[in-house]
Design a protein around this motif. Structure first.
Motif, PDB file in Angstrom:
ATOM      1  N   GLU A  89       0.756  -1.172   0.089  1.00 44.75           N
ATOM      2  CA  GLU A  89       0.043  -0.071   0.015  1.00 44.75           C
ATOM      3  C   GLU A  89       0.772   1.175   0.040  1.00 44.75           C
ATOM      4  OE1 GLU A  89      -2.571  -0.347   3.432  1.00 44.75           O
ATOM      5  OE2 GLU A  89      -3.916  -2.125   2.359  1.00 44.75           O
ATOM      6  N   GLN A  90       1.873   1.335   0.855  1.00 45.17           N
ATOM      7  CA  GLN A  90       2.801   2.285   0.897  1.00 45.17           C
ATOM      8  C   GLN A  90       3.477   2.736  -0.621  1.00 45.17           C
ATOM      9  OE1 GLN A  90       5.585   1.530   3.550  1.00 45.17           O
ATOM     10  NE2 GLN A  90       4.593   1.978   5.472  1.00 45.17           N
ATOM     11  N   THR A  91       3.792   1.398  -1.387  1.00 49.52           N
ATOM     12  CA  THR A  91       4.309   1.806  -2.801  1.00 49.52           C
ATOM     13  C   THR A  91       3.305   2.406  -3.545  1.00 49.52           C
ATOM     14  OG1 THR A  91       6.129  -0.198  -2.438  1.00 49.52           O
ATOM     15  CG2 THR A  91       5.460   0.357  -4.775  1.00 49.52           C
ATOM     16  N   VAL A  92       2.159   1.722  -3.549  1.00 47.50           N
ATOM     17  CA  VAL A  92       0.985   2.435  -4.464  1.00 47.50           C
ATOM     18  C   VAL A  92       0.815   3.666  -4.218  1.00 47.50           C
ATOM     19  CG1 VAL A  92      -1.494   1.931  -5.103  1.00 47.50           C
ATOM     20  CG2 VAL A  92       0.102  -0.170  -4.746  1.00 47.50           C
ATOM     21  N   ALA A  93       0.677   3.791  -2.882  1.00 53.00           N
ATOM     22  CA  ALA A  93       0.469   5.425  -2.388  1.00 53.00           C
ATOM     23  C   ALA A  93       1.494   6.532  -3.087  1.00 53.00           C
ATOM     24  CB  ALA A  93       0.185   5.484  -1.056  1.00 53.00           C
ATOM     25  N   GLY A  94       2.681   6.055  -3.100  1.00 55.06           N
ATOM     26  CA  GLY A  94       3.836   6.746  -3.613  1.00 55.06           C
ATOM     27  C   GLY A  94       3.713   6.961  -5.195  1.00 55.06           C
ATOM     28  N   ALA A  95       2.907   6.124  -6.079  1.00 50.77           N
ATOM     29  CA  ALA A  95       3.066   6.343  -7.423  1.00 50.77           C
ATOM     30  C   ALA A  95       1.883   7.254  -7.949  1.00 50.77           C
ATOM     31  CB  ALA A  95       2.751   4.930  -7.899  1.00 50.77           C
ATOM     32  N   VAL A  96       2.013   7.495  -9.067  1.00 51.46           N
ATOM     33  CA  VAL A  96       0.784   8.251  -9.897  1.00 51.46           C
ATOM     34  C   VAL A  96       0.227   7.251 -10.691  1.00 51.46           C
ATOM     35  CG1 VAL A  96       0.090  10.074 -11.433  1.00 51.46           C
ATOM     36  CG2 VAL A  96       1.692  10.569  -9.598  1.00 51.46           C
ATOM     37  N   ALA A  97      -0.867   6.744 -10.756  1.00 48.07           N
ATOM     38  CA  ALA A  97      -1.479   5.839 -11.697  1.00 48.07           C
ATOM     39  C   ALA A  97      -3.072   6.105 -11.934  1.00 48.07           C
ATOM     40  CB  ALA A  97      -1.382   4.419 -10.939  1.00 48.07           C
ATOM     41  N   GLY A  98      -3.505   5.979 -13.061  1.00 45.94           N
ATOM     42  CA  GLY A  98      -4.854   6.203 -13.366  1.00 45.94           C
ATOM     43  C   GLY A  98      -5.229   6.195 -14.846  1.00 45.94           C
ATOM     44  N   THR A  99      -6.387   6.812 -14.925  1.00 41.39           N
ATOM     45  CA  THR A  99      -6.809   7.113 -16.436  1.00 41.39           C
ATOM     46  C   THR A  99      -5.814   8.358 -16.926  1.00 41.39           C
ATOM     47  OG1 THR A  99      -8.245   8.620 -15.583  1.00 41.39           O
ATOM     48  CG2 THR A  99      -9.133   6.327 -16.087  1.00 41.39           C
ATOM     49  N   PRO A 100      -5.768   8.816 -17.870  1.00 43.33           N
ATOM     50  CA  PRO A 100      -5.222   9.792 -18.474  1.00 43.33           C
ATOM     51  C   PRO A 100      -5.434  11.108 -17.792  1.00 43.33           C
ATOM     52  CG  PRO A 100      -5.533   8.433 -20.596  1.00 43.33           C
ATOM     53  CD  PRO A 100      -6.457   7.904 -19.212  1.00 43.33           C
ATOM     54  N   ALA A 101      -6.534  11.442 -17.482  1.00 40.68           N
ATOM     55  CA  ALA A 101      -7.006  12.702 -17.002  1.00 40.68           C
ATOM     56  C   ALA A 101      -6.625  12.539 -15.518  1.00 40.68           C
ATOM     57  CB  ALA A 101      -8.725  12.510 -16.825  1.00 40.68           C
ATOM     58  N   VAL A 102      -6.769  11.392 -14.743  1.00 44.97           N
ATOM     59  CA  VAL A 102      -6.325  11.271 -13.468  1.00 44.97           C
ATOM     60  C   VAL A 102      -4.841  11.674 -13.262  1.00 44.97           C
ATOM     61  CG1 VAL A 102      -5.981   9.789 -11.225  1.00 44.97           C
ATOM     62  CG2 VAL A 102      -8.023   9.998 -12.503  1.00 44.97           C
ATOM     63  N   VAL A 103      -4.084  11.043 -14.229  1.00 41.62           N
ATOM     64  CA  VAL A 103      -2.611  10.970 -14.159  1.00 41.62           C
ATOM     65  C   VAL A 103      -2.226  12.572 -14.411  1.00 41.62           C
ATOM     66  CG1 VAL A 103      -0.444  10.549 -15.138  1.00 41.62           C
ATOM     67  CG2 VAL A 103      -2.179   8.956 -14.702  1.00 41.62           C
ATOM     68  N   ALA A 104      -2.753  13.095 -15.409  1.00 48.65           N
ATOM     69  CA  ALA A 104      -2.408  14.463 -15.946  1.00 48.65           C
ATOM     70  C   ALA A 104      -2.409  15.519 -14.696  1.00 48.65           C
ATOM     71  CB  ALA A 104      -3.130  14.951 -17.132  1.00 48.65           C
ATOM     72  N   GLU A 105      -3.627  15.361 -13.769  1.00 43.58           N
ATOM     73  CA  GLU A 105      -4.078  16.281 -12.725  1.00 43.58           C
ATOM     74  C   GLU A 105      -2.961  16.106 -11.686  1.00 43.58           C
ATOM     75  OE1 GLU A 105      -7.526  17.130  -9.438  1.00 43.58           O
ATOM     76  OE2 GLU A 105      -7.848  15.541 -11.188  1.00 43.58           O
ATOM     77  N   GLN A 106      -2.665  14.764 -11.703  1.00 50.92           N
ATOM     78  CA  GLN A 106      -1.701  14.420 -10.213  1.00 50.92           C
ATOM     79  C   GLN A 106      -0.430  14.816 -10.614  1.00 50.92           C
ATOM     80  OE1 GLN A 106      -1.731  10.563  -8.767  1.00 50.92           O
ATOM     81  NE2 GLN A 106      -4.086  10.616  -8.550  1.00 50.92           N
ATOM     82  N   LEU A 107       0.098  14.791 -11.985  1.00 56.31           N
ATOM     83  CA  LEU A 107       1.330  15.119 -12.304  1.00 56.31           C
ATOM     84  C   LEU A 107       1.525  16.637 -12.300  1.00 56.31           C
ATOM     85  CD1 LEU A 107       2.305  12.425 -15.186  1.00 56.31           C
ATOM     86  CD2 LEU A 107       3.065  12.565 -12.867  1.00 56.31           C
ATOM     87  N   ALA A 108       0.528  17.373 -12.720  1.00 53.51           N
ATOM     88  CA  ALA A 108       0.430  18.789 -12.646  1.00 53.51           C
ATOM     89  C   ALA A 108       0.471  19.478 -11.396  1.00 53.51           C
ATOM     90  CB  ALA A 108      -0.885  19.397 -13.284  1.00 53.51           C
ATOM     91  N   GLU A 109      -0.039  18.786 -10.283  1.00 55.40           N
ATOM     92  CA  GLU A 109      -0.024  19.097  -8.956  1.00 55.40           C
ATOM     93  C   GLU A 109       1.498  18.908  -8.550  1.00 55.40           C
ATOM     94  OE1 GLU A 109       0.315  18.930  -4.828  1.00 55.40           O
ATOM     95  OE2 GLU A 109       0.346  17.080  -6.138  1.00 55.40           O
ATOM     96  N   LEU A 110       2.022  17.767  -8.823  1.00 55.04           N
ATOM     97  CA  LEU A 110       3.360  17.676  -8.179  1.00 55.04           C
ATOM     98  C   LEU A 110       4.496  18.561  -8.966  1.00 55.04           C
ATOM     99  CD1 LEU A 110       5.535  15.580  -7.052  1.00 55.04           C
ATOM    100  CD2 LEU A 110       5.607  14.195  -8.979  1.00 55.04           C
ATOM    101  N   VAL A 111       4.330  18.734 -10.258  1.00 57.91           N
ATOM    102  CA  VAL A 111       5.117  19.629 -10.974  1.00 57.91           C
ATOM    103  C   VAL A 111       5.078  21.308 -10.336  1.00 57.91           C
ATOM    104  CG1 VAL A 111       5.582  21.093 -12.983  1.00 57.91           C
ATOM    105  CG2 VAL A 111       5.278  18.632 -12.929  1.00 57.91           C
TER     106      VAL A 111
END
Length: 326
Positions: free
Chosen positions: A264-286
């Motif tokens: 669960e820790q490894t999964v929580a530290g990743a960005v994974a999902g549909t393109p829309a979800v991944v784009a949103e999470q990566l934009a926040e990280l950047v």
């Protein structure tokens, strides 16, 4: 999200396949990454690890240089405590002569995975900052001896940074690649790096890349399933001391409560999902990190799904970028 995009491939092995097959998969992935428009392809250094066939970055990069023409190629990284700085400088100067303008030298300071590995590497206590400064001097031609071949242009240096690595990079004026625990609360350590940064011949200002697992799929559930082989391998490594080859999802388990927690820790530290979800999470990280480059260190057992994820990630980052990329 106007950032460079790269892949970090550790040449992960898969159950039932040889190490040579894993190396072949890395070569195929690099060629495909170039076709997809990725900016850089990184390879890593591990020793005595059943789940990783990537042990010699300079050798692997030489082969990759012959298979590609435009994509940048980097080490993420060469573990400097295992090597003499002069030898590393000579290896990467040779690579730069073979693939001019395309080779990047990322270095880290992680010790060998186990005590026997450290003994086999003849690893001794060294000072990372001193070794890194010596390496740079060899590459720049300012050391006591002159390393050959002399690169026509400077080989860019990057530091795979932990807390101490950030301080060293700031003092030497070098760019950093950060990941893992640092990404959970990056603001304070990265602020410290930026404030302490001393401009150098390579970098006039601080520069940060962030590295993490990124997997894109048609649904969030599918993406999470793709994370499981790597997460399971990490859990087994932490509970048994052996980092294994990737297994198919159907072969995973049963897990102990401790292993489930690590998964669960490894999964929580990743960005994974549909393109829309991944784009949103990566934009926040950047936005949080001010990163100039995203390094996707993704791996999974299903190579077809990994290839589709790589293609989807390239497409969504390209779509999110401004018309003019730096």
């Amino acid at each position: 999200m106007d950032v460079a995009l790269s892949l970090l491939d550790r040449t992960r092995t898969r159950v039932g396949a040889s190490d040579a097959t894993a190396i072949g998969h890395t070569l195929e992935r690099a060629v495909r990454a170039e076709q997809l428009g990725y900016d850089r392809f990184w390879v890593a250094e591990h020793h005595g690890v059943p789940g990783v066939a990537g042990s010699a970055p300079a050798v692997l990069l030489a082969v990759l240089a012959g298979r590609t023409t435009t994509i940048r190629l980097g080490s993420a990284g060469v573990m400097l405590p295992h090597h003499q700085p002069l030898v590393v400088a000579e290896q990467f100067a040779t690579l730069a002569a073979v693939a001019p303008g395309r080779v990047d030298l990322g270095v880290g300071r992680s010790p060998g995975f186990t005590a026997p590995v450290r003994r086999a590497l003849r690893q001794a206590d060294t000072d990372f900052a001193t070794d890194l400064a010596e390496l740079r001097a060899h590459l720049e031609g300012t050391a006591e001896i002159t390393a050959h071949p002399r690169p026509a242009a400077a080989v860019p240096l990057f530091v795979l940074a932990t807390g101490h690595g950030l301080d060293v990079a700031a003092a030497l004026g070098l760019p950093v690649v950060v990941g893992g625990p640092l990404l959970r609360a990056p603001e304070e350590p990265l602020d410290r790096y930026r404030q302490a940064f001393r401009p150098s011949a390579q970098a006039a200002e601080p520069w940060v890349a962030v590295s993490l697992d990124v997997l894109v799929a048609d649904s969030d559930a599918q993406a999470r399933e793709l994370l499981l082989p790597e997460a399971w391998a990490m859990a087994r490594a932490r509970t048994t001391g052996v980092f294994p080859a990737l297994e198919p999802v159907a072969a995973i388990g049963p897990m102990t409560p401790t292993q489930q927690r690590y998964v669960e820790q490894t999964v929580a530290g990743a960005v994974a999902g549909t393109p829309a979800v991944v784009a949103e999470q990566l934009a926040e990280l950047v936005a949080r990190t001010g990163a100039a480059e995203l390094v996707a260190s993704s791996s999974t057992h299903d190579r077809g799904a990994l290839a589709e994820s790589d293609a989807a990630l390239a497409e969504l980052v390209s779509a999110a970028a401004s018309p003019v990329r730096g």
